[in-house]
Design a protein around this motif. Structure first.
Motif, PDB file in Angstrom:
ATOM      1  N   GLU A  54      47.392  43.134  30.669  1.00  9.20           N
ATOM      2  CA  GLU A  54      47.803  43.624  29.994  1.00  9.20           C
ATOM      3  C   GLU A  54      47.959  45.511  30.776  1.00  9.20           C
ATOM      4  OE1 GLU A  54      45.269  43.537  25.976  1.00  9.20           O
ATOM      5  OE2 GLU A  54      45.372  41.903  26.752  1.00  9.20           O
ATOM      6  N   PRO A  55      47.869  45.937  30.148  1.00  5.57           N
ATOM      7  CA  PRO A  55      48.009  47.740  31.084  1.00  5.57           C
ATOM      8  C   PRO A  55      47.010  48.519  30.928  1.00  5.57           C
ATOM      9  CG  PRO A  55      49.256  47.701  29.048  1.00  5.57           C
ATOM     10  CD  PRO A  55      49.163  46.303  28.713  1.00  5.57           C
ATOM     11  N   ALA A  56      46.065  49.309  31.705  1.00  7.14           N
ATOM     12  CA  ALA A  56      45.219  49.236  31.427  1.00  7.14           C
ATOM     13  C   ALA A  56      44.679  50.306  30.198  1.00  7.14           C
ATOM     14  CB  ALA A  56      44.515  49.924  32.993  1.00  7.14           C
ATOM     15  N   TRP A  57      45.660  51.189  29.900  1.00  5.94           N
ATOM     16  CA  TRP A  57      45.647  52.110  28.454  1.00  5.94           C
ATOM     17  C   TRP A  57      45.533  51.122  27.414  1.00  5.94           C
ATOM     18  CZ3 TRP A  57      49.650  51.166  25.275  1.00  5.94           C
ATOM     19  CH2 TRP A  57      50.749  50.568  26.270  1.00  5.94           C
ATOM     20  N   ARG A  58      45.663  50.257  27.365  1.00  7.69           N
ATOM     21  CA  ARG A  58      45.925  49.286  26.038  1.00  7.69           C
ATOM     22  C   ARG A  58      44.210  48.951  25.226  1.00  7.69           C
ATOM     23  NH1 ARG A  58      48.603  43.739  23.981  1.00  7.69           N
ATOM     24  NH2 ARG A  58      48.317  43.531  21.993  1.00  7.69           N
ATOM     25  N   TRP A  59      44.195  49.398  24.329  1.00  5.23           N
ATOM     26  CA  TRP A  59      43.215  49.217  23.189  1.00  5.23           C
ATOM     27  C   TRP A  59      42.332  48.181  23.071  1.00  5.23           C
ATOM     28  CZ3 TRP A  59      38.327  52.092  22.799  1.00  5.23           C
ATOM     29  CH2 TRP A  59      37.568  51.361  21.264  1.00  5.23           C
ATOM     30  N   ARG A  60      41.528  46.928  23.692  1.00  2.00           N
ATOM     31  CA  ARG A  60      40.771  46.142  23.688  1.00  2.00           C
ATOM     32  C   ARG A  60      39.830  45.610  22.418  1.00  2.00           C
ATOM     33  NH1 ARG A  60      41.464  42.564  27.265  1.00  2.00           N
ATOM     34  NH2 ARG A  60      40.106  42.179  27.506  1.00  2.00           N
ATOM     35  N   GLY A  61      39.191  46.881  21.493  1.00  2.00           N
ATOM     36  CA  GLY A  61      37.974  47.314  21.170  1.00  2.00           C
ATOM     37  C   GLY A  61      36.727  47.708  21.384  1.00  2.00           C
ATOM     38  N   PRO A  62      35.564  48.429  20.998  1.00  2.00           N
ATOM     39  CA  PRO A  62      34.464  49.022  21.382  1.00  2.00           C
ATOM     40  C   PRO A  62      33.907  47.830  22.259  1.00  2.00           C
ATOM     41  CG  PRO A  62      34.101  48.426  19.571  1.00  2.00           C
ATOM     42  CD  PRO A  62      35.504  47.884  19.499  1.00  2.00           C
ATOM     43  N   ALA A  63      33.870  47.134  22.499  1.00  2.00           N
ATOM     44  CA  ALA A  63      32.496  45.732  22.454  1.00  2.00           C
ATOM     45  C   ALA A  63      33.445  45.532  24.372  1.00  2.00           C
ATOM     46  CB  ALA A  63      32.473  44.879  22.462  1.00  2.00           C
ATOM     47  N   GLU A  64      34.739  45.631  24.543  1.00  2.32           N
ATOM     48  CA  GLU A  64      35.285  45.611  25.679  1.00  2.32           C
ATOM     49  C   GLU A  64      35.939  47.297  26.546  1.00  2.32           C
ATOM     50  OE1 GLU A  64      36.588  43.245  27.725  1.00  2.32           O
ATOM     51  OE2 GLU A  64      34.988  42.285  26.091  1.00  2.32           O
ATOM     52  N   VAL A  65      35.347  48.471  25.985  1.00  6.95           N
ATOM     53  CA  VAL A  65      35.878  49.734  26.295  1.00  6.95           C
ATOM     54  C   VAL A  65      35.024  50.182  27.923  1.00  6.95           C
ATOM     55  CG1 VAL A  65      35.035  51.220  25.242  1.00  6.95           C
ATOM     56  CG2 VAL A  65      36.145  52.358  26.159  1.00  6.95           C
ATOM     57  N   VAL A  66      33.665  49.458  27.724  1.00  6.63           N
ATOM     58  CA  VAL A  66      33.084  49.664  29.311  1.00  6.63           C
ATOM     59  C   VAL A  66      33.719  48.654  30.088  1.00  6.63           C
ATOM     60  CG1 VAL A  66      30.823  49.432  30.288  1.00  6.63           C
ATOM     61  CG2 VAL A  66      30.796  50.674  27.533  1.00  6.63           C
ATOM     62  N   PRO A  67      33.299  47.588  30.844  1.00  7.21           N
ATOM     63  CA  PRO A  67      33.843  46.991  31.593  1.00  7.21           C
ATOM     64  C   PRO A  67      35.989  47.286  31.653  1.00  7.21           C
ATOM     65  CG  PRO A  67      33.916  45.001  29.192  1.00  7.21           C
ATOM     66  CD  PRO A  67      32.971  46.863  29.191  1.00  7.21           C
ATOM     67  N   TRP A  68      36.971  47.820  30.315  1.00  8.51           N
ATOM     68  CA  TRP A  68      38.320  48.013  30.953  1.00  8.51           C
ATOM     69  C   TRP A  68      38.234  49.337  31.519  1.00  8.51           C
ATOM     70  CZ3 TRP A  68      41.250  44.316  31.019  1.00  8.51           C
ATOM     71  CH2 TRP A  68      42.378  44.106  30.856  1.00  8.51           C
ATOM     72  N   THR A  69      37.425  50.509  31.292  1.00 10.08           N
ATOM     73  CA  THR A  69      37.701  51.234  31.253  1.00 10.08           C
ATOM     74  C   THR A  69      36.413  52.082  33.015  1.00 10.08           C
ATOM     75  OG1 THR A  69      36.161  53.317  29.555  1.00 10.08           O
ATOM     76  CG2 THR A  69      39.069  52.280  29.883  1.00 10.08           C
ATOM     77  N   GLY A  70      34.530  51.938  32.530  1.00 15.96           N
ATOM     78  CA  GLY A  70      34.333  52.060  33.513  1.00 15.96           C
ATOM     79  C   GLY A  70      33.503  53.458  32.858  1.00 15.96           C
ATOM     80  N   ASN A  71      33.344  53.681  31.615  1.00 18.68           N
ATOM     81  CA  ASN A  71      33.135  55.183  31.387  1.00 18.68           C
ATOM     82  C   ASN A  71      31.958  54.356  30.347  1.00 18.68           C
ATOM     83  OD1 ASN A  71      32.568  57.660  30.412  1.00 18.68           O
ATOM     84  ND2 ASN A  71      34.514  56.816  28.002  1.00 18.68           N
ATOM     85  N   VAL A  72      31.196  55.030  30.734  1.00 20.37           N
ATOM     86  CA  VAL A  72      29.488  54.502  30.339  1.00 20.37           C
ATOM     87  C   VAL A  72      29.153  55.420  28.873  1.00 20.37           C
ATOM     88  CG1 VAL A  72      28.609  52.586  31.795  1.00 20.37           C
ATOM     89  CG2 VAL A  72      28.638  54.896  32.633  1.00 20.37           C
ATOM     90  N   ILE A  73      29.662  56.574  28.783  1.00 21.96           N
ATOM     91  CA  ILE A  73      29.407  58.102  28.190  1.00 21.96           C
ATOM     92  C   ILE A  73      30.196  58.501  27.556  1.00 21.96           C
ATOM     93  CG2 ILE A  73      29.186  59.919  29.616  1.00 21.96           C
ATOM     94  CD1 ILE A  73      26.220  58.777  27.831  1.00 21.96           C
ATOM     95  N   SER A  74      29.430  58.763  26.046  1.00 16.46           N
ATOM     96  CA  SER A  74      30.227  59.878  25.449  1.00 16.46           C
ATOM     97  C   SER A  74      30.944  61.001  25.451  1.00 16.46           C
ATOM     98  CB  SER A  74      29.920  59.179  23.257  1.00 16.46           C
ATOM     99  OG  SER A  74      29.779  59.996  23.422  1.00 16.46           O
ATOM    100  N   ILE A  75      31.615  61.523  24.920  1.00 18.50           N
ATOM    101  CA  ILE A  75      32.199  63.049  24.954  1.00 18.50           C
ATOM    102  C   ILE A  75      30.727  63.631  24.472  1.00 18.50           C
ATOM    103  CG2 ILE A  75      34.423  62.787  25.378  1.00 18.50           C
ATOM    104  CD1 ILE A  75      34.301  63.791  22.301  1.00 18.50           C
TER     105      ILE A  75
END
Length: 264
Positions: free
Chosen positions: A168-189
């Motif tokens: 799957e492309p990196a930009w595809r939303w995989r749900g909140p439980a997967e956003v950290v391992p998928w993007t590396g983002n660990v902090i909200s705005i």
């Protein structure tokens, strides 16, 4: 006659837990010693970040001269506990206290998300190094993203089975439980957690630490429930003698060191 039992030089660390704040010098030394244990393939404690003195402020402050002098004395006391032969990397030990004193709430949340994604050790090293070696404001959200996102995503990738590439492309939303391992983002705005699991970790760590009767920031809780705080929490993390390089330099004369009873 039965042989004398071997003296234990270090209590077992499997199942032990360290509670720490990134701005505490004793916690930084504990982090360095933890990495030496991991590098030697030995047991190491789990790490949990908490704010030592929670505050509503989010911006870093510049301590007054008196406070900064006290922080320098605390760092000197911590460095005075370093043992000859501890194989730290060149430049790993700080020479001075950073001038900025950031809020660590966002760093705690970022670490919790990284730990939940299985790459907490990577975040721990990056956060401590950014503050103690580079003097950076680890409460700054933009800095946290720039510091952590790439390395954490790479670390998560390394943990995955590389023989099964992602389809799957990196930009595809995989749900909140997967956003950290998928993007590396660990902090909200807003500086909060990305996932509900990360938020639960932050809250549970805070409650666990508050329940402990330990005055210093650095606190080690053994698997048996024994609580060690401040300087006492550093000794169990020492690398065993057989894993250290022999000391060839002359033993220095005794120097009176500042007390470390409540370092951190």
């Amino acid at each position: 006659m039965s042989p004398c039992p071997t003296t234990l030089t270090r209590p077992p660390l499997a199942g032990a837990v360290v509670y720490a704040d990134v701005t505490c010098p004793a916690c930084y030394l504990a982090s360095l010693r933890t990495d030496l244990l991991l590098g030697a393939g030995l047991e190491a404690p789990q790490w949990r970040f908490v704010e030592h003195r929670p505050s509503v402020r989010t911006a870093a402050i510049t301590p007054d001269d008196e406070t900064q002098a006290a922080r320098k004395r605390e760092l000197a006391a911590v460095l005075g506990t370093v043992r000859p032969g501890e194989p730290f990397a060149d430049g790993a030990l700080p020479h001075d206290v950073p001038r900025l004193l950031p809020s660590t709430g966002a760093a705690v949340t970022a670490y919790a998300e990284a730990a939940n994604a299985g790459v907490g050790d990577v975040a721990r090293r990056l956060l401590f190094g950014a503050y103690w070696l580079d003097g950076l404001d680890i409460g700054n959200l933009n800095l946290l993203r720039a510091l952590l996102m790439g390395p954490l995503q790479h670390a998560v990738d390394q943990r995955h089975d590389r023989t099964r590439p992602r389809t799957e492309p990196a930009w595809r939303w995989r749900g909140p439980a997967e956003v950290v391992p998928w993007t590396g983002n660990v902090i909200s705005i807003c500086g909060g957690a990305i996932t509900a699991a990360g938020e639960r970790l932050v809250r549970s760590w805070r409650a666990e630490r508050a329940a402990l009767e330990a005055p210093a920031c650095l606190t080690l809780v053994g698997a048996d429930g024994e609580v060690l705080s401040g300087a006492a929490a550093l000794d169990p993390l020492l690398l065993p003698d057989e894993h250290r390089a022999p000391v060839t330099t002359a033993t220095p004369e005794h120097v009176e060191e500042p007390p470390l009873a409540a370092a951190g």
